[in-house]
Design a protein around this motif. Sequence first.
Motif, mmCIF file in Angstrom:
data_model
loop_
_atom_site.group_PDB
_atom_site.id
_atom_site.type_symbol
_atom_site.label_atom_id
_atom_site.label_comp_id
_atom_site.label_asym_id
_atom_site.label_seq_id
_atom_site.Cartn_x
_atom_site.Cartn_y
_atom_site.Cartn_z
ATOM 1 N N THR A 47 0.972 -0.994 -0.132
ATOM 2 C CA THR A 47 0.094 0.005 0.048
ATOM 3 C C THR A 47 0.692 1.151 0.031
ATOM 4 O O THR A 47 2.209 0.944 0.701
ATOM 5 C CB THR A 47 -1.091 -0.049 1.154
ATOM 6 O OG1 THR A 47 -0.152 0.300 2.499
ATOM 7 C CG2 THR A 47 -1.826 -1.195 1.286
ATOM 8 N N GLY A 48 0.376 2.389 -0.590
ATOM 9 C CA GLY A 48 1.188 3.417 -0.417
ATOM 10 C C GLY A 48 2.495 3.743 -1.806
ATOM 11 O O GLY A 48 3.373 4.262 -1.077
ATOM 12 N N VAL A 49 2.287 2.908 -2.528
ATOM 13 C CA VAL A 49 3.194 2.969 -3.507
ATOM 14 C C VAL A 49 2.518 3.255 -5.062
ATOM 15 O O VAL A 49 1.553 3.027 -5.291
ATOM 16 C CB VAL A 49 4.205 1.685 -3.894
ATOM 17 C CG1 VAL A 49 4.784 1.329 -2.539
ATOM 18 C CG2 VAL A 49 3.157 0.591 -4.348
ATOM 19 N N ALA A 76 6.984 1.093 3.174
ATOM 20 C CA ALA A 76 5.949 0.730 1.889
ATOM 21 C C ALA A 76 7.069 0.315 0.727
ATOM 22 O O ALA A 76 7.114 -0.472 0.045
ATOM 23 C CB ALA A 76 5.251 1.878 1.476
ATOM 24 N N TYR A 77 8.298 0.983 0.788
ATOM 25 C CA TYR A 77 9.325 0.687 -0.193
ATOM 26 C C TYR A 77 9.892 -0.818 -0.078
ATOM 27 O O TYR A 77 10.029 -1.562 -0.891
ATOM 28 C CB TYR A 77 10.539 1.970 -0.304
ATOM 29 C CG TYR A 77 11.571 1.341 -1.101
ATOM 30 C CD1 TYR A 77 11.519 1.580 -2.420
ATOM 31 C CD2 TYR A 77 12.488 0.906 -0.518
ATOM 32 C CE1 TYR A 77 12.416 1.165 -3.297
ATOM 33 C CE2 TYR A 77 13.806 0.541 -1.256
ATOM 34 C CZ TYR A 77 13.807 0.406 -2.615
ATOM 35 O OH TYR A 77 14.690 0.175 -3.389
ATOM 36 N N GLN A 78 9.994 -0.945 1.120
ATOM 37 C CA GLN A 78 10.777 -2.215 1.701
ATOM 38 C C GLN A 78 9.718 -3.328 1.051
ATOM 39 O O GLN A 78 10.189 -4.390 0.657
ATOM 40 C CB GLN A 78 10.981 -2.496 3.108
ATOM 41 C CG GLN A 78 11.758 -3.733 3.264
ATOM 42 C CD GLN A 78 12.135 -3.993 4.908
ATOM 43 O OE1 GLN A 78 12.249 -2.919 5.673
ATOM 44 N NE2 GLN A 78 12.149 -5.013 5.362
ATOM 45 N N ALA A 83 8.040 -7.742 -2.243
ATOM 46 C CA ALA A 83 7.055 -8.201 -3.359
ATOM 47 C C ALA A 83 7.571 -8.661 -4.770
ATOM 48 O O ALA A 83 7.392 -9.519 -5.280
ATOM 49 C CB ALA A 83 5.698 -7.284 -3.271
ATOM 50 N N LEU A 84 8.396 -7.552 -5.250
ATOM 51 C CA LEU A 84 8.916 -7.655 -6.705
ATOM 52 C C LEU A 84 9.936 -9.123 -6.548
ATOM 53 O O LEU A 84 9.912 -9.541 -7.478
ATOM 54 C CB LEU A 84 9.595 -6.564 -7.188
ATOM 55 C CG LEU A 84 8.817 -5.308 -7.424
ATOM 56 C CD1 LEU A 84 9.561 -3.968 -7.840
ATOM 57 C CD2 LEU A 84 7.895 -5.753 -8.682
ATOM 58 N N ARG A 85 10.798 -9.047 -5.703
ATOM 59 C CA ARG A 85 11.741 -10.256 -5.443
ATOM 60 C C ARG A 85 11.091 -11.618 -5.725
ATOM 61 O O ARG A 85 11.674 -12.571 -5.900
ATOM 62 C CB ARG A 85 12.442 -10.310 -4.238
ATOM 63 C CG ARG A 85 13.418 -8.992 -4.410
ATOM 64 C CD ARG A 85 14.415 -8.718 -3.476
ATOM 65 N NE ARG A 85 15.341 -9.952 -3.553
ATOM 66 C CZ ARG A 85 16.459 -10.138 -2.824
ATOM 67 N NH1 ARG A 85 16.900 -9.172 -1.960
ATOM 68 N NH2 ARG A 85 17.324 -11.298 -3.110
ATOM 69 N N GLU A 86 9.762 -11.765 -4.935
ATOM 70 C CA GLU A 86 8.918 -13.027 -5.170
ATOM 71 C C GLU A 86 8.256 -13.262 -6.409
ATOM 72 O O GLU A 86 7.528 -14.000 -6.568
ATOM 73 C CB GLU A 86 7.890 -13.190 -3.991
ATOM 74 C CG GLU A 86 8.734 -13.037 -2.723
ATOM 75 C CD GLU A 86 7.811 -13.020 -1.326
ATOM 76 O OE1 GLU A 86 6.828 -13.496 -1.551
ATOM 77 O OE2 GLU A 86 8.502 -12.679 -0.306
ATOM 78 N N THR A 87 8.438 -12.428 -7.660
ATOM 79 C CA THR A 87 7.749 -12.534 -8.727
ATOM 80 C C THR A 87 8.988 -12.810 -9.893
ATOM 81 O O THR A 87 10.195 -12.584 -9.632
ATOM 82 C CB THR A 87 7.146 -11.175 -9.029
ATOM 83 O OG1 THR A 87 8.049 -10.464 -9.666
ATOM 84 C CG2 THR A 87 6.148 -10.943 -8.149
#
Length: 121
Positions: A47-49, A76-78, A83-87
Motif C-alpha cells: 500500500t502507498g506505492v 512501503a518501499y521495503q 514483493a517484486l523479488r518474489e515474482t
Amino acid sequence: MSAEQAATPVTAFMLIKTMPEWLAMTPEERVHALTTEVMSVVKARTTGVRSRFYDTEFYSTRVTDVWVWEADDHNAYQLLIDALRETPFWDRYFEVVELLVGTENGYARTYNVDPVATVTT
C-alpha cells in the motif's frame, strides 16, 4: 529513526535491463505476465506505492527501462521490493542493474530551507 523520518516519502529509480526470457515473449504475453505475475503481487502486498515506467532502450544498451517507484515511507518501499523479488520480474524477466533511492529535496527538509534545486520554467 524518528517518526518524521519514517514517514518521509521515498523515490526509487530502478534501472533495469530486459532478459532473454522476456524478449522471447510476444507483446501480448508480456502484458499478461506483467499483469498477472508481477502487478497482481505488488497490488496484493503493498500500500502507498505508485510507479511510472520509462523505455530507454532507444538510447542505452546497459539499461533498457527505468521504473520509478514512489512510496509513502521506507516500510512501503521495503514491502514493494520484497514483493517484486518474489515474482519472475526479478532476475527472470529483468535484471535489476541499479537502484537509486532517495527523498525529494531532502536537503531542504534537513536544513529547513526552500527547495531551490527544483524548478519549473
